[in-house]
Scaffold this motif. Structure first.
Motif, PDB file in Angstrom:
ATOM      1  N   MET A 168       2.784  14.785  34.462  1.00 29.09           N
ATOM      2  CA  MET A 168       3.902  14.004  35.028  1.00 29.09           C
ATOM      3  C   MET A 168       3.408  12.692  35.624  1.00 29.09           C
ATOM      4  N   ALA A 169       2.222  12.730  36.270  1.00 30.92           N
ATOM      5  CA  ALA A 169       1.671  11.504  36.865  1.00 30.92           C
ATOM      6  C   ALA A 169       1.401  10.454  35.790  1.00 30.92           C
ATOM      7  N   GLY A 170       1.028  10.924  34.600  1.00 31.34           N
ATOM      8  CA  GLY A 170       0.659   9.984  33.534  1.00 31.34           C
ATOM      9  C   GLY A 170       1.789   9.660  32.575  1.00 31.34           C
ATOM     10  N   ARG A 171       2.985  10.132  32.860  1.00 35.53           N
ATOM     11  CA  ARG A 171       4.037   9.952  31.844  1.00 35.53           C
ATOM     12  C   ARG A 171       4.472   8.488  31.781  1.00 35.53           C
ATOM     13  N   PRO A 172       4.900   8.052  30.584  1.00 35.28           N
ATOM     14  CA  PRO A 172       5.312   6.657  30.447  1.00 35.28           C
ATOM     15  C   PRO A 172       6.731   6.445  30.973  1.00 35.28           C
ATOM     16  N   ASP A 173       7.062   5.199  31.201  1.00 32.61           N
ATOM     17  CA  ASP A 173       8.424   4.843  31.580  1.00 32.61           C
ATOM     18  C   ASP A 173       9.293   4.856  30.313  1.00 32.61           C
ATOM     19  N   SER A 174      10.451   5.501  30.385  1.00 35.11           N
ATOM     20  CA  SER A 174      11.317   5.587  29.198  1.00 35.11           C
ATOM     21  C   SER A 174      12.535   4.679  29.295  1.00 35.11           C
ATOM     22  N   SER A 175      12.493   3.713  30.197  1.00 31.24           N
ATOM     23  CA  SER A 175      13.677   2.838  30.379  1.00 31.24           C
ATOM     24  C   SER A 175      14.063   2.131  29.078  1.00 31.24           C
ATOM     25  N   GLN A 176      13.049   1.663  28.340  1.00 34.88           N
ATOM     26  CA  GLN A 176      13.341   0.910  27.106  1.00 34.88           C
ATOM     27  C   GLN A 176      13.797   1.827  25.972  1.00 34.88           C
ATOM     28  N   LEU A 177      13.497   3.119  26.134  1.00 36.01           N
ATOM     29  CA  LEU A 177      13.885   4.082  25.096  1.00 36.01           C
ATOM     30  C   LEU A 177      15.389   4.377  25.152  1.00 36.01           C
ATOM     31  N   LEU A 178      15.927   4.466  26.357  1.00 33.87           N
ATOM     32  CA  LEU A 178      17.319   4.946  26.497  1.00 33.87           C
ATOM     33  C   LEU A 178      18.322   4.196  25.626  1.00 33.87           C
ATOM     34  N   PRO A 179      18.312   2.856  25.592  1.00 37.07           N
ATOM     35  CA  PRO A 179      19.321   2.160  24.765  1.00 37.07           C
ATOM     36  C   PRO A 179      19.201   2.470  23.281  1.00 37.07           C
ATOM     37  N   ARG A 180      18.057   3.032  22.858  1.00 37.26           N
ATOM     38  CA  ARG A 180      17.866   3.338  21.426  1.00 37.26           C
ATOM     39  C   ARG A 180      18.271   4.774  21.084  1.00 37.26           C
ATOM     40  N   ILE A 181      18.675   5.539  22.094  1.00 35.66           N
ATOM     41  CA  ILE A 181      19.066   6.935  21.828  1.00 35.66           C
ATOM     42  C   ILE A 181      20.561   6.956  21.509  1.00 35.66           C
ATOM     43  N   GLU A 182      20.863   7.159  20.230  1.00 35.21           N
ATOM     44  CA  GLU A 182      22.272   7.042  19.830  1.00 35.21           C
ATOM     45  C   GLU A 182      23.022   8.364  19.819  1.00 35.21           C
ATOM     46  N   VAL A 183      22.284   9.465  19.862  1.00 34.78           N
ATOM     47  CA  VAL A 183      22.973  10.771  19.817  1.00 34.78           C
ATOM     48  C   VAL A 183      23.761  10.971  21.110  1.00 34.78           C
ATOM     49  N   PRO A 184      24.791  11.831  21.058  1.00 36.65           N
ATOM     50  CA  PRO A 184      25.550  12.095  22.279  1.00 36.65           C
ATOM     51  C   PRO A 184      24.660  12.687  23.369  1.00 36.65           C
ATOM     52  N   ALA A 185      24.901  12.242  24.588  1.00 37.54           N
ATOM     53  CA  ALA A 185      24.111  12.758  25.717  1.00 37.54           C
ATOM     54  C   ALA A 185      25.046  13.159  26.852  1.00 37.54           C
ATOM     55  N   LEU A 186      24.690  14.269  27.470  1.00 36.83           N
ATOM     56  CA  LEU A 186      25.368  14.692  28.691  1.00 36.83           C
ATOM     57  C   LEU A 186      24.331  14.612  29.805  1.00 36.83           C
ATOM     58  N   VAL A 187      24.667  13.879  30.849  1.00 42.57           N
ATOM     59  CA  VAL A 187      23.748  13.749  31.981  1.00 42.57           C
ATOM     60  C   VAL A 187      24.381  14.520  33.147  1.00 42.57           C
ATOM     61  N   VAL A 188      23.654  15.509  33.645  1.00 39.86           N
ATOM     62  CA  VAL A 188      24.203  16.379  34.696  1.00 39.86           C
ATOM     63  C   VAL A 188      23.316  16.280  35.927  1.00 39.86           C
ATOM     64  N   VAL A 189      23.959  16.218  37.105  1.00 37.58           N
ATOM     65  CA  VAL A 189      23.168  16.151  38.336  1.00 37.58           C
ATOM     66  C   VAL A 189      23.941  16.825  39.464  1.00 37.58           C
ATOM     67  N   GLY A 190      23.198  17.489  40.342  1.00 35.87           N
ATOM     68  CA  GLY A 190      23.811  18.057  41.532  1.00 35.87           C
ATOM     69  C   GLY A 190      24.078  16.966  42.556  1.00 35.87           C
ATOM     70  N   SER A 191      25.238  17.032  43.202  1.00 30.73           N
ATOM     71  CA  SER A 191      25.587  15.976  44.176  1.00 30.73           C
ATOM     72  C   SER A 191      24.598  15.941  45.337  1.00 30.73           C
ATOM     73  N   GLU A 192      23.900  17.079  45.594  1.00 33.48           N
ATOM     74  CA  GLU A 192      22.974  17.144  46.736  1.00 33.48           C
ATOM     75  C   GLU A 192      21.511  17.071  46.294  1.00 33.48           C
ATOM     76  N   ASP A 193      21.272  16.630  45.071  1.00 36.29           N
ATOM     77  CA  ASP A 193      19.889  16.574  44.574  1.00 36.29           C
ATOM     78  C   ASP A 193      19.091  15.528  45.362  1.00 36.29           C
ATOM     79  N   VAL A 194      18.013  15.979  46.036  1.00 39.52           N
ATOM     80  CA  VAL A 194      17.195  15.029  46.801  1.00 39.52           C
ATOM     81  C   VAL A 194      15.934  14.610  46.032  1.00 39.52           C
ATOM     82  N   ILE A 195      15.663  15.262  44.893  1.00 41.77           N
ATOM     83  CA  ILE A 195      14.463  14.908  44.115  1.00 41.77           C
ATOM     84  C   ILE A 195      14.807  13.821  43.099  1.00 41.77           C
ATOM     85  N   THR A 196      15.872  14.033  42.358  1.00 39.08           N
ATOM     86  CA  THR A 196      16.369  13.005  41.421  1.00 39.08           C
ATOM     87  C   THR A 196      17.859  12.788  41.774  1.00 39.08           C
ATOM     88  N   PRO A 197      18.119  11.924  42.732  1.00 29.42           N
ATOM     89  CA  PRO A 197      19.479  11.775  43.244  1.00 29.42           C
ATOM     90  C   PRO A 197      20.469  11.253  42.194  1.00 29.42           C
TER      91      PRO A 197
END
Ligand code: MLT
Length: 245
Positions: A168-197
């Protein structure tokens, strides 16, 4: 089992047991592996990168003769799901990104992981359980659920945990990847998530061309485990609407 194959990739420092409530989602063929060194999976014998876990996931699909799957990744599992989408986009039918983020660690986060590797090598699983357990669930989680999650954490092997921290420490940034992902995506998050808000998920949805957001009210980082009914309904709707494979 019928319906689209869905590969569920768990988070850190957990196991596929966190997805037990998702087995109730009908009309899908569920694949719920343990990552190396977690749950019942053998510990790794060498350092790993996020791409190595991604290759493990493709090997599992290959051995099950699944060419294309919906990939559902929880937190670290989300990092692996994005690596799979980058490496073999033609094998991804859709993405379910659960309480995760696309950006890499900053320097402070990386330094904390390296410190944790040292602590786990010296003391075993205790330090990682102490660090993670209070942050994985919302404050309203039942003591019974907290104990279940603690038991899952304590089954993890030292080498599984240290390999995952380094990956995880060595993982690359995927910001530039996201706009190229054309398949449908569902993004789910808990309203109280303190790790990935929630803001992390909102940013991913803004960058993905074909994504919808579902906020699980009252849940923490393990939103699928803490509010399974709400979570499963959102996934069921997504699969029914988007996945005719
Ligand atoms: C996880 O839940 O997989 C971890 O919290 C992810 C991380 O530490 O970045």
């Amino acid at each position: 089992m019928s319906g689209p194959p869905v590969l569920w990739i768990h988070g850190f420092p957990l196991s596929s047991d966190v997805f037990i409530p998702q087995r109730a989602i009908s009309d899908a063929r569920h694949f719920m592996p343990d990552l190396r060194g977690f749950g019942s999976a053998a510990p790794p014998s060498q350092p790993l990168s996020i791409d190595d876990y991604s290759n493990d996931m493709f090997s599992l699909l290959d051995s099950s003769r699944v060419r294309k799957a919906v990939v559902a990744g929880l937190s670290m599992g989300g990092y692996i799901a994005l690596a799979m989408a980058k490496g073999n986009p033609e094998r991804i039918a859709g993405l379910i990104l659960i309480d995760t983020r696309e950006v890499a660690d900053n320097q402070a986060a990386r330094a904390k992981r390296l410190e944790m590797i040292g602590a786990v090598e010296r003391e075993g699983i205790d330090p990682v359980a102490r660090d993670m357990l209070p942050r994985l669930l919302s404050r309203n989680a039942s003591p019974e659920l907290v104990s279940r999650v603690e038991a899952i954490i304590r089954r993890s092997s030292v080498t599984g945990v240290t390999a995952a921290l380094a990956a995880m420490a060595g993982r690359p940034d995927s910001s530039q990847l996201l706009p190229r992902i054309e398949v449908p995506a569902l993004v789910v998050v808990g309203s109280e998530d303190v790790i990935t808000p929630v803001a992390d998920s909102e940013r991913m949805v803004a960058r993905l061309p074909n994504a919808r957001l579902h906020v699980v009210e009252g849940a923490g980082h393990l939103s699928n485990l803490e509010k399974p009914r709400d979570f499963n309904e959102a996934v069921g709707r997504f699969l029914a609407a988007e996945m005719q494979i």
